[in-house]
Design a protein around this motif. Structure first.
Motif, PDB file in Angstrom:
ATOM      1  N   THR A 274      15.310 -36.513  -8.263  1.00  7.14           N
ATOM      2  CA  THR A 274      14.938 -36.459  -9.956  1.00  7.14           C
ATOM      3  C   THR A 274      14.166 -35.032 -10.491  1.00  7.14           C
ATOM      4  O   THR A 274      14.945 -35.176 -11.634  1.00  7.14           O
ATOM      5  N   ASP A 275      13.464 -34.980  -9.857  1.00 11.75           N
ATOM      6  CA  ASP A 275      12.379 -33.235 -10.547  1.00 11.75           C
ATOM      7  C   ASP A 275      12.753 -32.646 -10.048  1.00 11.75           C
ATOM      8  O   ASP A 275      11.727 -31.499 -10.280  1.00 11.75           O
ATOM      9  N   LEU A 276      13.662 -32.156  -9.280  1.00 12.69           N
ATOM     10  CA  LEU A 276      14.717 -31.213  -8.785  1.00 12.69           C
ATOM     11  C   LEU A 276      14.178 -29.600  -9.849  1.00 12.69           C
ATOM     12  O   LEU A 276      13.373 -28.763  -9.751  1.00 12.69           O
ATOM     13  N   SER A 277      14.133 -30.266 -11.091  1.00 18.65           N
ATOM     14  CA  SER A 277      14.347 -29.365 -12.053  1.00 18.65           C
ATOM     15  C   SER A 277      13.367 -29.570 -12.861  1.00 18.65           C
ATOM     16  O   SER A 277      13.268 -30.513 -13.493  1.00 18.65           O
ATOM     17  N   PRO A 278      11.984 -28.234 -12.721  1.00 18.98           N
ATOM     18  CA  PRO A 278      11.440 -28.624 -14.207  1.00 18.98           C
ATOM     19  C   PRO A 278      12.102 -27.873 -15.644  1.00 18.98           C
ATOM     20  O   PRO A 278      10.858 -26.751 -16.045  1.00 18.98           O
ATOM     21  N   GLY A 279      13.027 -28.679 -16.390  1.00 17.04           N
ATOM     22  CA  GLY A 279      13.611 -27.901 -17.141  1.00 17.04           C
ATOM     23  C   GLY A 279      14.106 -26.784 -16.908  1.00 17.04           C
ATOM     24  O   GLY A 279      14.242 -25.458 -18.073  1.00 17.04           O
ATOM     25  N   PHE A 280      14.875 -26.367 -15.967  1.00 25.03           N
ATOM     26  CA  PHE A 280      15.482 -24.787 -15.620  1.00 25.03           C
ATOM     27  C   PHE A 280      16.308 -24.480 -16.336  1.00 25.03           C
ATOM     28  O   PHE A 280      16.491 -23.791 -17.185  1.00 25.03           O
ATOM     29  N   GLY A 281      17.159 -25.383 -16.962  1.00 26.07           N
ATOM     30  CA  GLY A 281      18.711 -25.260 -17.729  1.00 26.07           C
ATOM     31  C   GLY A 281      18.088 -25.237 -19.130  1.00 26.07           C
ATOM     32  O   GLY A 281      18.623 -24.603 -19.875  1.00 26.07           O
ATOM     33  N   TYR A 282      17.088 -25.872 -19.747  1.00 24.04           N
ATOM     34  CA  TYR A 282      16.465 -25.865 -20.889  1.00 24.04           C
ATOM     35  C   TYR A 282      16.334 -24.329 -21.347  1.00 24.04           C
ATOM     36  O   TYR A 282      16.170 -23.853 -22.049  1.00 24.04           O
ATOM     37  N   THR A 283      15.034 -24.159 -20.124  1.00 30.01           N
ATOM     38  CA  THR A 283      14.209 -22.864 -19.946  1.00 30.01           C
ATOM     39  C   THR A 283      14.878 -21.773 -20.017  1.00 30.01           C
ATOM     40  O   THR A 283      15.027 -20.463 -20.956  1.00 30.01           O
ATOM     41  N   GLY A 284      16.181 -21.700 -19.899  1.00 30.30           N
ATOM     42  CA  GLY A 284      17.778 -20.850 -19.956  1.00 30.30           C
ATOM     43  C   GLY A 284      17.922 -20.005 -21.160  1.00 30.30           C
ATOM     44  O   GLY A 284      17.938 -19.319 -21.437  1.00 30.30           O
ATOM     45  N   ILE A 285      18.126 -21.434 -22.053  1.00 31.36           N
ATOM     46  CA  ILE A 285      18.082 -21.145 -22.825  1.00 31.36           C
ATOM     47  C   ILE A 285      17.412 -20.315 -23.798  1.00 31.36           C
ATOM     48  O   ILE A 285      17.632 -19.069 -24.551  1.00 31.36           O
ATOM     49  N   VAL A 286      15.893 -20.444 -23.546  1.00 27.55           N
ATOM     50  CA  VAL A 286      15.022 -19.538 -23.991  1.00 27.55           C
ATOM     51  C   VAL A 286      15.101 -18.262 -23.366  1.00 27.55           C
ATOM     52  O   VAL A 286      14.831 -17.245 -23.994  1.00 27.55           O
ATOM     53  N   VAL A 287      15.283 -17.347 -22.113  1.00 25.35           N
ATOM     54  CA  VAL A 287      15.744 -16.945 -21.360  1.00 25.35           C
ATOM     55  C   VAL A 287      16.401 -15.613 -21.804  1.00 25.35           C
ATOM     56  O   VAL A 287      16.490 -15.088 -21.909  1.00 25.35           O
TER      57      VAL A 287
END
Lengths: 350, 314
Positions: A274-287
């Motif tokens: 369940t901790d595979l993503s350290p917020g990759f999805g949310y950080t993608g918005i910043v990127v």
């Protein structure tokens, strides 16, 4: 009297200056927090750079971290350009990872490696796209705002992954830890650099950024998706089917986020937790925003964000500043970028 | 089958409903006021997280519980001012700015918490708000235990919902907020400054959001841990639509939502392991999506929601 006038065209130099200025503003504000934490500010930033690029291992780790961020960044950039507010990349990443892990395990597909790896990547992308098509259907059919539905589905996706890795996909050999059965060795992505975690997923991500840049600049679909974002009414008047464009955009955006999850499993972890993503999805918005939604810019913005995260981990161990400083820097650069972009759109007239 | 229905007959369930609803009432009211003035505030999730952290931190360092709640409200107002400054005079995208505020406020909460409280096995705790039994009323059978034995912030939340419903519908200030959210140009013609009203509404709404977050650490639990807000902010945004932007319906919506949540928690115990617990935990989020679906077409959206106001521009 000084007044602001809207520019008709923003020169390239200004578009390049905006993210750089934003990053410096963010680093300056974060410097205050580092000072409050009792660490020398410049030394902290020096250590972050060394932590991200100071050794062969550091560089490969930073680039390993960059790969999924390019993909989730592209996912946001493609969607936002067409004014499709996909804030669900986090959930799409997770279901993509889960699809790749399920089909890549020994109980999954049995194909030669040349076919298996592309098939698993495709499976991840399809899973991600499906998760976004739901909210899009609700928007098109019932007028439900997709921001909130995609956000809420992130939590549903995480719980679904948790349910699967404690149930049907649970690895019996993991000493009771909730994680999925690992994928077979043939499903793992080839390494880009020996004795490191860096895998060819990085090349896939950069390649897709180039392809998307070309599609957006050179094809009718690219033009239509831009028109759908800039002025939906005019686009419809010009004969563009908004529904059709948005469905395609959603497939690409959700697909990219799902692919990011698949690549993270096949390239790095081999299994899902369940901790595979350290917020990759949310950080993608910043990127995406730091890149001003430009696909090539996304590659550099992702590298910057990965540098912050990998660098902060190492700096934190040395100086005791909580590594959450990286999250703060990234969030501040988003806010600063929004201001910089809006300033770049105006010029001062006397 | 009987067990599944018996749950509704326990006063404990109804007491839990009010407890679970409290942060949602604060958050939904906060989001609602801001949206009635025309500004969507997706900073809610982060602002609730920061409120939870700073409220807890104030009490942990020896402050009074009410001081904790006040500090949380103040911090929410500060983040609200940031969101308002970027979206109202500058007219930046309310979606992206709000998400930026959420990322900023939550990462800053984790940073400050980690700085002040080093990693340890079990998170440190405080003494939270205690249940206040309202004299006489709390002696009523069933109702006494279900409704009149709550912590002070729960009573405050319900009172606030009623006051805000009244203020929005019947006072000049409420009228100003509503006009600015429907037609800022008409508001300006009436001598109302839309910029000021919007900033005020966002700041006040954000203070309420942070109080909702603080309820989690000061009353519902007694410690702070990352990700504890768990999407409650997004649920509040959905509840505003479900309530059709009306405060009294927001109160009802939050209570209905909390009823489902409280029920699923108890149902888990009755059903046991036959159904994976994750399915129960999904219910609140699925319910929120369904709520949006039911109300999306019927809801009365403030006409100028998400439209930046620029003087002299249409």
């Amino acid at each position: 009297m000084i007044r602001f006038e809207r520019r008709t065209h923003v020169p390239f130099s200004l578009r390049l200056a905006a993210p750089i200025a934003a990053v410096f503003v963010a680093l300056a504000f974060a410097g205050i927090l580092i000072a409050i934490a009792g660490a020398p500010v410049l030394e902290a930033y020096r250590r972050m750079l060394i932590g991200a690029f100071g050794s062969r291992l550091a560089i490969t780790e930073t680039l390993t971290r960059t790969a999924p961020l390019i993909l989730t960044g592209l996912a946001a950039a493609v969607a936002f350009r067409a004014r499709l507010w996909n804030i669900g990349a986090e959930g799409q990443f997770l279901v993509g990872a889960l699809a790749a892990a399920a089909l890549g395990s020994q109980h999954g597909l049995h194909l030669p490696p040349v076919l298996l790896i592309p098939a698993l990547m495709l499976a991840g992308a399809v899973a991600g796209a499906l998760l976004l098509l739901g909210p899009l259907a609700l928007r098109l059919r019932f007028g439900v705002d997709e921001v909130v539905t995609t956000l809420l589905l992130n939590f549903v996706a995480l719980l679904f992954v948790s349910m699967m890795i404690e149930g049907a996909l649970k690895d019996p050999l993991a000493f009771g830890w909730p994680q999925s059965v690992p994928v077979v060795a043939d499903a793992m992505l080839p390494k880009l650099v020996a004795r490191s975690r860096l895998h060819i997923g990085l090349l896939v991500a950069i390649g897709l950024a180039v392809v998307i840049a070309l599609v957006q600049a050179r094809t009718v679909f690219g033009m239509e998706s831009r028109a759908a974002g800039l002025n939906p009414a005019a686009a419809r008047f010009a004969g563009v089917s908004l529904t059709c464009v948005l469905v395609k955009v959603a497939c690409i955006s959700g697909g990219l986020a799902g692919l990011a999850g698949a690549i993270e499993v096949l390239g790095v972890k081999a299994y899902v937790t369940t901790d595979l993503s350290p917020g990759f999805g949310y950080t993608g918005i910043v990127v995406a925003m730091l890149a001003a939604l430009n696909p090539i810019g996304v590659v550099f913005a992702a590298l910057f964000v990965a540098t912050m995260f990998v660098g902060a981990d190492s700096m934190s161990r040395a100086l005791g500043v909580p590594s959450f400083i990286a999250d703060v820097i990234v969030a501040l650069s988003l806010l600063a970028m929004l201001v910089a972009l809006s300033l770049a759109n105006y010029r001062i007239r006397r | 089958m009987m067990d599944v229905l018996d749950i509704f007959a326990s006063a404990g369930l109804w007491a839990a409903v009010l407890r679970i609803a409290t942060p949602l009432i604060f958050g939904t009211l906060g989001a609602l006021i801001s949206e009635r003035a025309g500004v969507l505030n997706l900073g809610i999730e982060g602002i609730m997280t920061f409120g939870a952290m700073i409220g807890w931190m104030t009490v942990y360092h020896g402050g009074d519980l009410w001081l904790g709640l006040a500090v949380a409200a103040l911090s929410g107002a500060v983040f609200g001012l940031l969101h308002a400054a970027l979206t109202v005079p500058l007219g930046l995208s309310q979606h992206v700015t709000g998400l930026g505020i959420t990322l900023f406020a939550s990462s800053l909460s984790y940073f400050i918490f980690r700085l002040a409280v080093p990693v340890s096995g079990s998170p440190p705790t405080i003494v939270p708000f205690q249940v206040i039994k309202i004299p006489v009323l709390s002696d009523l059978p069933f109702l006494g235990e279900a409704v009149f034995s709550q912590t002070a912030p729960t009573y405050l939340a319900i009172a606030l919902a009623l006051v805000i419903a009244y203020a929005l519908a019947r006072t000049p200030l409420g009228l100003a907020v509503r006009i600015v959210g429907e037609n800022p140009h008409a508001a300006e013609a009436q001598g109302i400054n839309p910029i000021r009203v919007r900033i005020g509404a966002v700041v006040f709404g954000s203070a309420l959001m942070a109080m909702g977050g603080a309820f989690l650490t000061l009353a519902a639990f007694n410690s702070f841990f990352p990700t504890m807000v768990q999407g409650r902010g997004w649920v509040c945004i959905a509840l505003v639509v479900f309530a059709s932007w009306r405060p009294e319906r927001a109160l009802g919506g939050a209570l209905l939502f909390a009823l489902f949540d409280a029920y699923q928690l108890r149902l888990q115990h009755v059903v046991g392991k036959a159904i994976p617990y994750q399915l129960f935990l999904m219910i609140p989020y699925i319910m929120s999506i369904l709520a949006l679906l039911v109300m999306a077409r019927r809801a009365r959206v403030p006409q100028a929601l998400m439209q930046p106001f620029r003087r002299g521009e249409r």
